[in-house]
Write an enzyme that holds these catalytic residues in place. Structure first.
Site, PDB file in Angstrom:
ATOM      1  N   LYS A  85     -32.373  42.093 -65.812  1.00 27.15           N
ATOM      2  CA  LYS A  85     -32.275  43.529 -65.284  1.00 27.15           C
ATOM      3  C   LYS A  85     -31.379  43.556 -63.989  1.00 27.15           C
ATOM      4  O   LYS A  85     -31.172  42.228 -63.315  1.00 27.15           O
ATOM      5  CB  LYS A  85     -33.561  44.052 -64.975  1.00 27.15           C
ATOM      6  CG  LYS A  85     -34.511  44.200 -66.420  1.00 27.15           C
ATOM      7  CD  LYS A  85     -35.823  44.794 -65.906  1.00 27.15           C
ATOM      8  CE  LYS A  85     -36.613  44.938 -67.244  1.00 27.15           C
ATOM      9  NZ  LYS A  85     -37.858  45.850 -67.047  1.00 27.15           N
ATOM     10  N   TYR A 126     -34.830  52.374 -74.263  1.00 24.99           N
ATOM     11  CA  TYR A 126     -36.247  52.701 -73.723  1.00 24.99           C
ATOM     12  C   TYR A 126     -36.757  53.930 -74.572  1.00 24.99           C
ATOM     13  O   TYR A 126     -37.469  54.464 -73.906  1.00 24.99           O
ATOM     14  CB  TYR A 126     -36.059  52.721 -72.369  1.00 24.99           C
ATOM     15  CG  TYR A 126     -36.437  51.641 -71.412  1.00 24.99           C
ATOM     16  CD1 TYR A 126     -37.209  50.646 -71.773  1.00 24.99           C
ATOM     17  CD2 TYR A 126     -35.382  51.542 -70.395  1.00 24.99           C
ATOM     18  CE1 TYR A 126     -37.314  49.543 -70.922  1.00 24.99           C
ATOM     19  CE2 TYR A 126     -35.451  50.150 -69.617  1.00 24.99           C
ATOM     20  CZ  TYR A 126     -36.493  49.214 -69.939  1.00 24.99           C
ATOM     21  OH  TYR A 126     -36.344  47.982 -69.279  1.00 24.99           O
ATOM     22  N   ARG A 166     -42.601  36.407 -73.884  1.00 22.18           N
ATOM     23  CA  ARG A 166     -43.469  37.336 -73.023  1.00 22.18           C
ATOM     24  C   ARG A 166     -44.438  36.634 -72.113  1.00 22.18           C
ATOM     25  O   ARG A 166     -44.600  37.128 -71.146  1.00 22.18           O
ATOM     26  CB  ARG A 166     -43.888  38.516 -73.891  1.00 22.18           C
ATOM     27  CG  ARG A 166     -42.885  39.573 -74.493  1.00 22.18           C
ATOM     28  CD  ARG A 166     -43.440  40.609 -75.277  1.00 22.18           C
ATOM     29  NE  ARG A 166     -44.487  41.543 -74.636  1.00 22.18           N
ATOM     30  CZ  ARG A 166     -44.098  42.552 -73.778  1.00 22.18           C
ATOM     31  NH1 ARG A 166     -42.934  42.839 -73.749  1.00 22.18           N
ATOM     32  NH2 ARG A 166     -44.937  43.606 -73.503  1.00 22.18           N
ATOM     33  N   THR A 204     -46.355  43.023 -67.244  1.00 23.36           N
ATOM     34  CA  THR A 204     -45.684  43.925 -66.655  1.00 23.36           C
ATOM     35  C   THR A 204     -46.124  44.386 -65.053  1.00 23.36           C
ATOM     36  O   THR A 204     -45.079  44.448 -64.407  1.00 23.36           O
ATOM     37  CB  THR A 204     -45.790  45.231 -67.585  1.00 23.36           C
ATOM     38  OG1 THR A 204     -45.748  44.890 -68.666  1.00 23.36           O
ATOM     39  CG2 THR A 204     -44.822  46.512 -67.124  1.00 23.36           C
ATOM     40  N   ARG A 237     -42.022  36.642 -63.679  1.00 24.43           N
ATOM     41  CA  ARG A 237     -42.455  37.999 -62.952  1.00 24.43           C
ATOM     42  C   ARG A 237     -43.343  37.363 -62.086  1.00 24.43           C
ATOM     43  O   ARG A 237     -43.298  37.838 -60.749  1.00 24.43           O
ATOM     44  CB  ARG A 237     -42.855  38.930 -63.725  1.00 24.43           C
ATOM     45  CG  ARG A 237     -41.762  39.663 -64.758  1.00 24.43           C
ATOM     46  CD  ARG A 237     -42.696  40.535 -65.413  1.00 24.43           C
ATOM     47  NE  ARG A 237     -41.445  41.511 -66.337  1.00 24.43           N
ATOM     48  CZ  ARG A 237     -41.785  42.228 -67.283  1.00 24.43           C
ATOM     49  NH1 ARG A 237     -42.995  42.395 -67.901  1.00 24.43           N
ATOM     50  NH2 ARG A 237     -40.822  42.751 -67.962  1.00 24.43           N
ATOM     51  N   ASN A 254     -38.735  44.117 -62.203  1.00 21.52           N
ATOM     52  CA  ASN A 254     -39.629  42.798 -62.689  1.00 21.52           C
ATOM     53  C   ASN A 254     -38.746  42.107 -63.467  1.00 21.52           C
ATOM     54  O   ASN A 254     -39.035  41.086 -64.528  1.00 21.52           O
ATOM     55  CB  ASN A 254     -40.612  43.363 -63.528  1.00 21.52           C
ATOM     56  CG  ASN A 254     -40.454  44.475 -64.739  1.00 21.52           C
ATOM     57  OD1 ASN A 254     -39.110  44.464 -64.909  1.00 21.52           O
ATOM     58  ND2 ASN A 254     -41.333  45.152 -65.280  1.00 21.52           N
ATOM     59  N   HIS A 303     -36.378  41.835 -69.032  1.00 24.85           N
ATOM     60  CA  HIS A 303     -36.809  42.730 -70.256  1.00 24.85           C
ATOM     61  C   HIS A 303     -37.140  41.660 -71.381  1.00 24.85           C
ATOM     62  O   HIS A 303     -36.121  40.992 -71.691  1.00 24.85           O
ATOM     63  CB  HIS A 303     -35.932  43.656 -70.833  1.00 24.85           C
ATOM     64  CG  HIS A 303     -36.394  44.479 -71.989  1.00 24.85           C
ATOM     65  ND1 HIS A 303     -37.451  45.374 -72.388  1.00 24.85           N
ATOM     66  CD2 HIS A 303     -35.928  44.041 -73.386  1.00 24.85           C
ATOM     67  CE1 HIS A 303     -37.494  45.348 -73.679  1.00 24.85           C
ATOM     68  NE2 HIS A 303     -36.640  44.787 -74.376  1.00 24.85           N
ATOM     69  N   GLU A 338     -33.432  46.672 -80.405  1.00 19.23           N
ATOM     70  CA  GLU A 338     -32.789  46.360 -79.066  1.00 19.23           C
ATOM     71  C   GLU A 338     -31.364  45.342 -79.508  1.00 19.23           C
ATOM     72  O   GLU A 338     -30.471  45.695 -78.859  1.00 19.23           O
ATOM     73  CB  GLU A 338     -33.746  45.750 -78.318  1.00 19.23           C
ATOM     74  CG  GLU A 338     -34.805  46.757 -78.038  1.00 19.23           C
ATOM     75  CD  GLU A 338     -36.122  46.034 -77.448  1.00 19.23           C
ATOM     76  OE1 GLU A 338     -36.105  44.681 -77.336  1.00 19.23           O
ATOM     77  OE2 GLU A 338     -37.167  46.695 -77.202  1.00 19.23           O
TER      78      GLU A 338
HETATM   79  N1  LIG Z   1     -46.652  52.950 -65.142  1.00 14.41           N
HETATM   80  C1  LIG Z   1     -45.482  52.519 -64.923  1.00 14.41           C
HETATM   81  N2  LIG Z   1     -44.715  52.739 -63.593  1.00 14.41           N
HETATM   82  C2  LIG Z   1     -43.693  52.585 -63.386  1.00 14.41           C
HETATM   83  N3  LIG Z   1     -42.790  51.739 -64.258  1.00 14.41           N
HETATM   84  C3  LIG Z   1     -43.489  51.436 -65.197  1.00 14.41           C
HETATM   85  C4  LIG Z   1     -44.870  51.605 -65.695  1.00 14.41           C
HETATM   86  N4  LIG Z   1     -45.067  51.021 -66.981  1.00 14.41           N
HETATM   87  C5  LIG Z   1     -43.984  50.368 -67.256  1.00 14.41           C
HETATM   88  N5  LIG Z   1     -42.999  50.558 -66.341  1.00 14.41           N
HETATM   89  C6  LIG Z   1     -41.557  50.112 -66.216  1.00 14.41           C
HETATM   90  O1  LIG Z   1     -41.114  50.332 -67.601  1.00 14.41           O
HETATM   91  C7  LIG Z   1     -40.661  49.162 -68.345  1.00 14.41           C
HETATM   92  C8  LIG Z   1     -40.960  49.173 -69.670  1.00 14.41           C
HETATM   93  O2  LIG Z   1     -42.274  49.158 -69.785  1.00 14.41           O
HETATM   94  P1  LIG Z   1     -43.336  48.224 -71.011  1.00 14.41           P
HETATM   95  O3  LIG Z   1     -44.402  48.850 -71.172  1.00 14.41           O
HETATM   96  O4  LIG Z   1     -42.115  48.069 -72.114  1.00 14.41           O
HETATM   97  O5  LIG Z   1     -43.263  46.759 -70.016  1.00 14.41           O
HETATM   98  P2  LIG Z   1     -42.881  45.507 -70.721  1.00 14.41           P
HETATM   99  O6  LIG Z   1     -42.646  45.395 -72.061  1.00 14.41           O
HETATM  100  O7  LIG Z   1     -43.486  44.411 -69.883  1.00 14.41           O
HETATM  101  O8  LIG Z   1     -41.206  45.515 -69.992  1.00 14.41           O
HETATM  102  P3  LIG Z   1     -39.957  45.365 -70.453  1.00 14.41           P
HETATM  103  O9  LIG Z   1     -39.975  46.386 -71.738  1.00 14.41           O
HETATM  104  O10 LIG Z   1     -38.849  45.800 -69.402  1.00 14.41           O
HETATM  105  O11 LIG Z   1     -39.842  44.003 -71.079  1.00 14.41           O
HETATM  106  C9  LIG Z   1     -41.480  48.006 -67.465  1.00 14.41           C
HETATM  107  O12 LIG Z   1     -40.803  46.911 -67.115  1.00 14.41           O
HETATM  108  C10 LIG Z   1     -41.724  48.445 -66.043  1.00 14.41           C
HETATM  109  O13 LIG Z   1     -40.464  48.280 -65.214  1.00 14.41           O
HETATM  110 MG   LIG Z   2     -41.280  46.630 -73.207  1.00 10.47          MG
END
Ligand SMILES: Nc1ncnc2c1ncn2[C@@H]1O[C@H](COP(=O)(O)OP(=O)(O)OP(=O)(O)O)[C@@H](O)[C@H]1O
Ligand SMILES: [Mg+2]
Length: 150
Positions: A12, A52, A88, A94, A105, A115, A118, A129
């Site tokens: 990112k 997203y 992951r 996350t 992370r 973080n 992705h 994706e």
């Molecule tokens: N509650 C939250 N508040 C703020 N940002 C959030 C929250 N939950 C997720 N995010 C952001 O949205 C992104 C996507 O959320 P997701 O649940 O898909 O997590 P992830 O799969 O660990 O991360 P990514 O999809 O980026 O790999 C996270 O990486 C984080 O930056």
């Molecule tokens: Mg995700």
């Protein structure tokens, strides 16, 4: 073990700005994953919203799109047995409070939205994706000579 999988991983804008591309890619190489494609680019608003789409409607959606388009990213496709789950694990949880030391992370990130990387969370997400960022012809097929040892 499930058959060989592909996943979409993307460093990112915070990872790019902090000069962590090399170290993050190094961890993925260290693990023994196989790089299939890589692209350094500034993503568009539309591409970010497609990426997203699963989070559309959530209160953090606009921030998420704003963040991922705030600077260039390094988009990649990697291959390996069970790579979606394994990558992951390498990435870490996350929420920064749950991201263990030893994970990307856990070692490099102190604030949840920043973080660094992705990773796709299912084969369906991975396919969607990958096609949002790469054309089929950009995915390189080759033999990794070290693979019998990994
Ligand atoms: N509650 C939250 N508040 C703020 N940002 C959030 C929250 N939950 C997720 N995010 C952001 O949205 C992104 C996507 O959320 P997701 O649940 O898909 O997590 P992830 O799969 O660990 O991360 P990514 O999809 O980026 O790999 C996270 O990486 C984080 O930056
Ligand atoms: Mg995700």
């Amino acid at each position: 073990m499930r058959p060989m999988e592909r996943t979409f991983l993307m460093i990112k804008p915070d990872g790019v700005q902090r000069g962590l591309i090399g170290r993050i890619v190094g961890r993925l190489e260290d693990k023994g994953f196989k790089l299939v494609a890589g692209k350094f680019l500034q993503i568009s608003d539309e591409q970010a919203k497609r990426h997203y789409a699963e989070h559309e409607g959530k209160d953090f959606f606009e921030n998420l799109v704003g963040f991922i388009t705030s600077g260039p990213v390094f988009a990649m496709v990697w291959e390996g047995d069970d790579i979606i789950a394994l990558s992951r694990q390498v990435i870490g949880k996350t929420n920064v409070k749950d991201a263990l030391p030893g994970t990307i992370r856990g070692d490099f990130s102190a604030h949840t939205p920043h973080n660094l990387i992705h990773g796709s969370d299912s084969p369906e997400s991975a396919q969607r994706e990958i096609s949002n960022f790469f054309e089929e012809k950009e995915l390189v097929e080759y033999n990794k000579t070290l693979s019998p040892w990994l």
